[in-house]
Design a protein around this motif. Structure first.
Motif, PDB file in Angstrom:
ATOM      1  N   UNK A 156      31.093  15.717  -4.235  1.00 48.01           N
ATOM      2  CA  UNK A 156      30.204  15.355  -3.378  1.00 48.01           C
ATOM      3  C   UNK A 156      30.428  16.056  -1.674  1.00 48.01           C
ATOM      4  N   UNK A 213      25.549  13.414  -9.258  1.00 49.47           N
ATOM      5  CA  UNK A 213      23.694  12.760  -8.496  1.00 49.47           C
ATOM      6  C   UNK A 213      24.526  11.218  -8.510  1.00 49.47           C
ATOM      7  N   UNK A 214      23.754  10.649  -7.013  1.00 49.41           N
ATOM      8  CA  UNK A 214      24.646   9.090  -7.455  1.00 49.41           C
ATOM      9  C   UNK A 214      26.492   9.081  -6.166  1.00 49.41           C
ATOM     10  N   UNK A 221      23.081  14.008 -17.577  1.00 46.15           N
ATOM     11  CA  UNK A 221      22.724  14.912 -17.872  1.00 46.15           C
ATOM     12  C   UNK A 221      23.119  16.098 -17.414  1.00 46.15           C
TER      13      UNK A 221
ATOM     14  N   UNK B  57      37.269   2.941  -4.566  1.00 42.08           N
ATOM     15  CA  UNK B  57      36.798   3.255  -5.013  1.00 42.08           C
ATOM     16  C   UNK B  57      36.107   4.390  -6.110  1.00 42.08           C
ATOM     17  N   UNK B  58      35.345   5.378  -5.054  1.00 38.87           N
ATOM     18  CA  UNK B  58      34.411   5.928  -5.120  1.00 38.87           C
ATOM     19  C   UNK B  58      35.618   7.558  -4.760  1.00 38.87           C
ATOM     20  N   UNK B  87      26.716  -1.101 -13.368  1.00 36.31           N
ATOM     21  CA  UNK B  87      28.428  -1.354 -12.294  1.00 36.31           C
ATOM     22  C   UNK B  87      26.665  -1.027 -11.644  1.00 36.31           C
ATOM     23  N   UNK B  89      26.550  -0.629  -7.295  1.00 32.71           N
ATOM     24  CA  UNK B  89      26.688  -0.326  -5.341  1.00 32.71           C
ATOM     25  C   UNK B  89      25.734  -0.467  -5.093  1.00 32.71           C
ATOM     26  N   UNK B  91      24.939  -0.141  -0.878  1.00 28.57           N
ATOM     27  CA  UNK B  91      25.226   0.212  -0.023  1.00 28.57           C
ATOM     28  C   UNK B  91      25.089   0.162   1.370  1.00 28.57           C
ATOM     29  N   UNK B 106      22.291  13.076  -2.523  1.00 27.96           N
ATOM     30  CA  UNK B 106      22.961  12.443  -3.849  1.00 27.96           C
ATOM     31  C   UNK B 106      22.103  12.376  -4.917  1.00 27.96           C
ATOM     32  N   UNK B 107      20.840  13.645  -5.571  1.00 24.17           N
ATOM     33  CA  UNK B 107      19.681  13.030  -6.082  1.00 24.17           C
ATOM     34  C   UNK B 107      19.431  14.433  -6.998  1.00 24.17           C
ATOM     35  N   UNK B 119      15.139   8.455  -8.351  1.00 25.01           N
ATOM     36  CA  UNK B 119      15.833   9.049  -8.904  1.00 25.01           C
ATOM     37  C   UNK B 119      16.079   8.466 -10.672  1.00 25.01           C
ATOM     38  N   UNK B 121      17.716   8.633 -13.773  1.00 23.97           N
ATOM     39  CA  UNK B 121      18.581   9.545 -14.768  1.00 23.97           C
ATOM     40  C   UNK B 121      19.087   8.726 -16.321  1.00 23.97           C
ATOM     41  N   UNK B 122      19.926   8.822 -17.126  1.00 27.55           N
ATOM     42  CA  UNK B 122      19.936   8.599 -18.161  1.00 27.55           C
ATOM     43  C   UNK B 122      21.178   8.210 -17.655  1.00 27.55           C
ATOM     44  N   UNK B 126      19.049   5.366  -9.230  1.00 29.24           N
ATOM     45  CA  UNK B 126      19.354   5.596  -7.832  1.00 29.24           C
ATOM     46  C   UNK B 126      17.956   5.227  -6.726  1.00 29.24           C
ATOM     47  N   UNK B 133      20.916   1.983   0.400  1.00 27.43           N
ATOM     48  CA  UNK B 133      21.411   2.630  -0.708  1.00 27.43           C
ATOM     49  C   UNK B 133      21.804   2.001  -2.124  1.00 27.43           C
ATOM     50  N   UNK B 135      22.408   2.119  -6.105  1.00 26.17           N
ATOM     51  CA  UNK B 135      23.056   2.617  -7.965  1.00 26.17           C
ATOM     52  C   UNK B 135      23.497   1.700  -8.468  1.00 26.17           C
ATOM     53  N   UNK B 137      24.335   1.850 -12.373  1.00 28.37           N
ATOM     54  CA  UNK B 137      24.560   3.070 -12.905  1.00 28.37           C
ATOM     55  C   UNK B 137      24.396   1.974 -15.025  1.00 28.37           C
ATOM     56  N   UNK B 139      27.169   4.060 -19.147  1.00 24.82           N
ATOM     57  CA  UNK B 139      26.820   5.079 -19.387  1.00 24.82           C
ATOM     58  C   UNK B 139      28.030   4.091 -20.648  1.00 24.82           C
TER      59      UNK B 139
END
Lengths: 297, 302
Positions: A156, A213-214, A221, B57-58, B87, B89, B91, B106-107, B119, B121-122, B126, B133, B135, B137, B139
């Motif tokens: 990012x 993304x995110x 993807x 964290x990120x 997860x 998050x 913001x 960010x999308x 958005x 997604x798999x 988001x 904002x 998020x 997740x 996976x």
């Protein structure tokens, strides 16, 4: 801007000002790359079986790939001779890995590197593998040699997570180097803890991430099985090759030119401003090995 | 003395009330997100990050949120045996404009399944709504986790009462031929190159005080990127344009639309407090069309 960071960032800005002329040419990089320089040799090796159908890394194939890559890179008949060109038995070796949750340096690659180091005569107790703890790791504190290995992915802020960026954990405050979308990461490579120690760079392109993304940046993807490794002595050259592949994949996937945002300008500036290596493809001797389908470069 | 006491008493009575109300507003959202959903449980404390700690964290992704004005992020993780962790998050951006801005950068594909925009997604959802904002997740995705994150997303979206607003500067984009998904709002020069290279430097004096938007336009075989920047004053816009011309291409001092070596067109205009720039434009004609539309909108609003 936080007061504790002003001194660090002002230093970087001052350094940047001394090469301000290069910044003016950023709009026309072709003009700037006119003069000839020694070429950097980079190997791009791919194997269709590098990634299993389950998505896991094929250990046996990774071992073969890195062996073949160093043989080509150093023009030797066998991998052991190649490693002997860059490693001495008395070396203390730090393998700078990358443990990002979603796309880490494969353990299979780490073990392949370690195996070859030990075959060359490096004692196991003189080999360390670390990422975020390098500053506290006694091996890295006294390392004579570094091996830099990480997957390429979009990022990012820096555009891409690259080999040059992988050394950001060698500084106590990585965010000090985030200024101007991480433009001056190459400065880290001049610090005493790493300067002149890197013998090999491996940019892992097995399953690269080509779009973020995110907040965490990862989405399956936007990952694809490229099944490659980019290997070289010059980290900037390796990153430049990897970046070309990422950009080509983005164009292929999105159906149009979709530039990285922010752009990965730290790679170009590592060359133009900091002279760390070659970012211009004209100054890179790129050697292909393995299957060609989907190579994108 | 009596007046002082009265004033002091009034202050002491109102101040803690203010604090409690503020804290209540902030914690209400997290309190409305269940700690258990479809077998996933969150039994640890939520983790709270600020500008200093979000990097831990990120990593560098924190800069995205800092560049838009961010006050804190709250993370909650849910666990279930034999299922991926979920997860979440949240913001807390400083305004709905900032929430939109962070989201827009960010999308990939934008939908409206949740919040103001989202958005899916798999393994990920988001969205932004109000000043938030979000998020979520999980996976690798399973059928169960997909349903769970959808339910969490809906609960969070329902809990945010205020929809928020899109940044006002976006309303000044010409609507004709606009590629809606390409809209990027920002207040840091790093995002100038979101749709093609303009500059690696802060060539337009972009700061937290400026409102910027860039978007793609497409009409038949014609394409272009339109950049709109709102400055506090007309004088600031003038200074920025001078700097841009000197740094980008001095030919723009004499002519407001020029052709580059790659046969693409670039044009600039000043409309009061606004810088309007057209980049990577396939024709001079299309650039003029976009400028004309921008003038019409600016005249209506100003």
């Amino acid at each position: 801007m936080k007061s504790r960071e002003i001194t660090r960032r002002e230093f970087i800005k001052t350094s940047a000002l001394t090469t301000a002329s290069t910044a003016l040419f950023m709009n026309s990089p072709e003009k700037l790359f006119a003069q000839t320089k020694p070429k950097s040799r980079v190997v791009l090796i791919r194997d269709e079986n590098a990634v299993l159908p389950s998505g896991k890394t094929n250990s046996e194939v990774i071992h073969k790939m890195i062996d073949e890559a160093v043989k080509i890179l150093f023009e030797t008949k066998d991998p052991q001779s190649a490693w002997k060109k860059i490693i001495k038995p008395e070396d203390v070796v730090g393998i700078k890995t990358n443990v990002w949750n979603y796309l880490r340096t494969p353990l299979e690659l780490e073990s392949a590197i370690k195996k070859r180091l030990m075959e060359v005569g490096v004692k196991e107790e003189n080999i360390g593998i670390n990422d975020r703890g390098v500053l506290r790791d006694p091996i890295f504190q006294k390392a004579t040699t570094l091996i830099n290995a990480r997957p390429m992915r979009t990022h990012h802020w820096s555009g891409v997570g690259s080999l040059v960026k992988n050394y950001i954990m060698f500084v106590p405050n990585p965010s000090d180097y985030h200024d101007d979308s991480c433009a001056d990461l190459a400065v880290i490579w001049k610090l005493p803890i790493v300067k002149g120690k890197t013998r090999l760079n491996i940019l892992v392109m097995l399953t690269p991430l080509f779009h973020s993304v995110g907040p965490h940046g990862f989405s399956p993807e936007y990952v694809w099985q490229y099944k490659g490794l980019i290997v070289g002595i010059d980290p900037v050259a390796c990153d430049a090759v990897g970046l070309k592949i990422i950009e080509a994949k983005r164009k292929e996937f999105f159906g149009e030119d979709k530039p990285l945002s922010p752009p990965a300008k730290h790679i170009q500036l590592s060359d133009l401003r900091h002279k760390l290596g070659n970012a211009d493809m004209k100054n890179i001797e790129l050697i292909f090995s393995g299957f060609a389908e989907g190579r994108l470069i | 003395m009596i007046i002082r006491t009265a004033v002091l008493t009034f202050y002491l009575l109102s101040f803690p009330f203010e604090i409690n109300l503020h804290a209540q507003v902030e914690t209400d959202l997290m309190n409305q997100i269940p700690k258990e959903i479809n077998g996933w449980i969150s039994d640890n404390d939520d983790r709270i990050f600020n500008e200093e700690t979000l990097f831990d964290y990120i990593d560098g992704g924190a800069e995205l949120f800092i560049s838009f004005g961010f006050s804190k992020a709250v993370n909650r993780t849910y666990y279930r045996n034999n299922q991926p962790d979920i997860i979440v998050d949240v913001f807390y951006m400083n305004s709905s404009s900032n929430a939109f801005g962070a989201f827009s950068h960010s999308v990939g594909k934008i939908g409206n399944d949740f919040g103001m925009q989202s958005q899916t997604a798999e393994g990920a959802i988001l969205f932004w709504k109000g000043k938030f904002y979000i998020s979520i997740l999980a996976y690798p995705e399973t059928n169960e986790s997909k349903k769970a994150i959808e339910q969490i997303a809906q609960k969070i979206s329902d809990a945010i009462i205020d929809n928020g607003e899109f940044p006002l500067v976006i309303s000044k984009l010409p609507k004709d031929n606009l590629v809606n998904e390409s809209i990027r709002y920002f207040r840091h020069y790093v995002w100038l190159n979101s749709h093609g290279f303009i500059s690696n430097e802060n060539i337009l004096n972009i700061s937290q005080e400026t409102e910027c938007v860039i978007a793609q336009y497409s009409k038949g075989s014609s394409d272009a990127n339109l950049l709109l920047i709102e400055y506090k004053t007309s004088e600031e816009a003038e200074l920025a344009i001078e700097k841009f011309i000197n740094g980008y291409d001095k030919r723009l001092a004499a002519k407001n639309i020029i052709e580059r070596n790659d046969n693409l067109w670039v044009g600039i205009q000043k409309l009061g407090r606004y810088f309007v720039g057209v980049f990577n434009c396939s024709s001079e004609k299309f650039a003029n069309e976009l400028f004309s539309l921008a003038r019409q909108i600016n005249n209506k609003i100003e």
